[in-house]
Scaffold this active site. Structure first.
Site, mmCIF file in Angstrom:
data_model
loop_
_atom_site.group_PDB
_atom_site.id
_atom_site.type_symbol
_atom_site.label_atom_id
_atom_site.label_comp_id
_atom_site.label_asym_id
_atom_site.label_seq_id
_atom_site.Cartn_x
_atom_site.Cartn_y
_atom_site.Cartn_z
ATOM 1 N N GLY A 1 0.838 -1.196 0.000
ATOM 2 C CA GLY A 1 0.000 0.000 0.000
ATOM 3 C C GLY A 1 0.870 1.241 0.000
ATOM 4 N N GLN A 60 3.090 9.870 1.221
ATOM 5 C CA GLN A 60 4.429 9.270 1.307
ATOM 6 C C GLN A 60 5.329 9.663 0.144
ATOM 7 O OE1 GLN A 60 2.526 5.237 2.115
ATOM 8 N NE2 GLN A 60 4.490 4.992 3.125
ATOM 9 N N CYS A 92 6.046 -0.357 6.990
ATOM 10 C CA CYS A 92 5.707 0.846 6.224
ATOM 11 C C CYS A 92 6.873 1.205 5.312
ATOM 12 C CB CYS A 92 5.437 1.988 7.197
ATOM 13 S SG CYS A 92 5.006 3.533 6.401
ATOM 14 N N LEU A 93 6.571 1.578 4.068
ATOM 15 C CA LEU A 93 7.646 1.947 3.136
ATOM 16 C C LEU A 93 8.379 3.205 3.598
ATOM 17 C CD1 LEU A 93 5.964 1.209 -0.324
ATOM 18 C CD2 LEU A 93 7.630 -0.185 0.918
ATOM 19 N N HIS A 118 -4.122 1.906 7.974
ATOM 20 C CA HIS A 118 -2.717 2.345 7.991
ATOM 21 C C HIS A 118 -2.522 3.494 6.986
ATOM 22 C CE1 HIS A 118 1.776 1.416 7.998
ATOM 23 N NE2 HIS A 118 1.627 2.170 6.913
ATOM 24 N N GLU A 119 -3.093 3.316 5.776
ATOM 25 C CA GLU A 119 -2.927 4.341 4.732
ATOM 26 C C GLU A 119 -3.734 5.602 5.056
ATOM 27 O OE1 GLU A 119 -0.544 3.767 2.899
ATOM 28 O OE2 GLU A 119 -0.417 1.600 3.028
ATOM 29 N N HIS A 168 -1.790 7.837 7.159
ATOM 30 C CA HIS A 168 -0.833 8.671 6.413
ATOM 31 C C HIS A 168 -1.494 9.954 5.928
ATOM 32 C CE1 HIS A 168 2.794 6.318 6.266
ATOM 33 N NE2 HIS A 168 2.196 5.247 5.780
HETATM 34 ZN ZN ZN Z 1 2.890 3.313 5.699
#
Ligand code: ZN
Length: 176
Positions: A46, A51, A92-93, A134-135, A138
């Site tokens: 995701g 991000q 998480c990226l 989670h997204e 962000h």
């Molecule tokens: Zn993340």
């Protein structure tokens, strides 16, 4: 198509609140393509526009193993359908190589626009429910490590610094 640089924790830009997408135009469609390319390249499931330093309410996701499950969520609203929270190990990226358990309701309703701007409503559970929350965080400037203890947050910052340093080394030209 282009790979977009991913912001890393604790970059303050990750704290920006995302604004609603006004129109799903060609610029947004190009951004969606670039975000998928970036997410697949980084082996993520995701990615929120926040991000990649675009502070609009846009999320891409693919929970499949073979890039067959591409999903787009624009201007999403997420409502929990259960009170009980369950732990799930998240990564998480923007926080590379850090994984920890976060508790969230594991059944939610999603209202959003798809990649063509068409509205939809869906009730989901399990990984998709966890991932969309989670997204969504962000888009609201929240990162999963915010739920962890201060000690774990400070360890996460150290870890990310180390990982990024290591990556930089690999990018250096070979001096023969
Ligand atoms: Zn993340």
């Amino acid at each position: 198509m282009a790979l977009l640089p991913i912001l890393s924790y604790p970059d303050p830009r990750l704290r920006t609140i995302a604004q609603p997408v006004k129109e799903v135009n060609d610029d947004i469609k190009t951004l969606i393509k670039d975000m998928f390319e970036t997410m697949y390249d980084a082996k993520g499931i995701g990615l929120a526009a926040s991000q990649v330093d675009r502070h609009i309410q846009l999320i891409v996701m693919d929970l499949s193993d073979d890039k067959s499950g591409a999903r787009v969520f624009i201007n999403p609203k997420v409502t929990p359908l259960v009170e009980e929270k369950q732990p799930y190990e998240e990564g998480c990226l923007s926080v590379p190589e850090v994984y920890d358990e976060v508790e969230r309701p594991n059944k939610v309703r999603i209202e959003a626009l798809d990649g063509k701007g068409k509205p939809f409503v869906e009730e989901v559970e399990g990984l998709l429910a966890v991932c969309i929350q989670h997204e969504m965080d962000h888009l609201n400037g929240v990162i999963f490590v915010d739920y962890l203890s201060r000690l774990k947050q400070s360890r996460a910052r150290d870890k990310v610094r180390k990982v990024l340093k290591q990556r930089d080394k690999h990018l250096e030209p070979v001096k023969a």
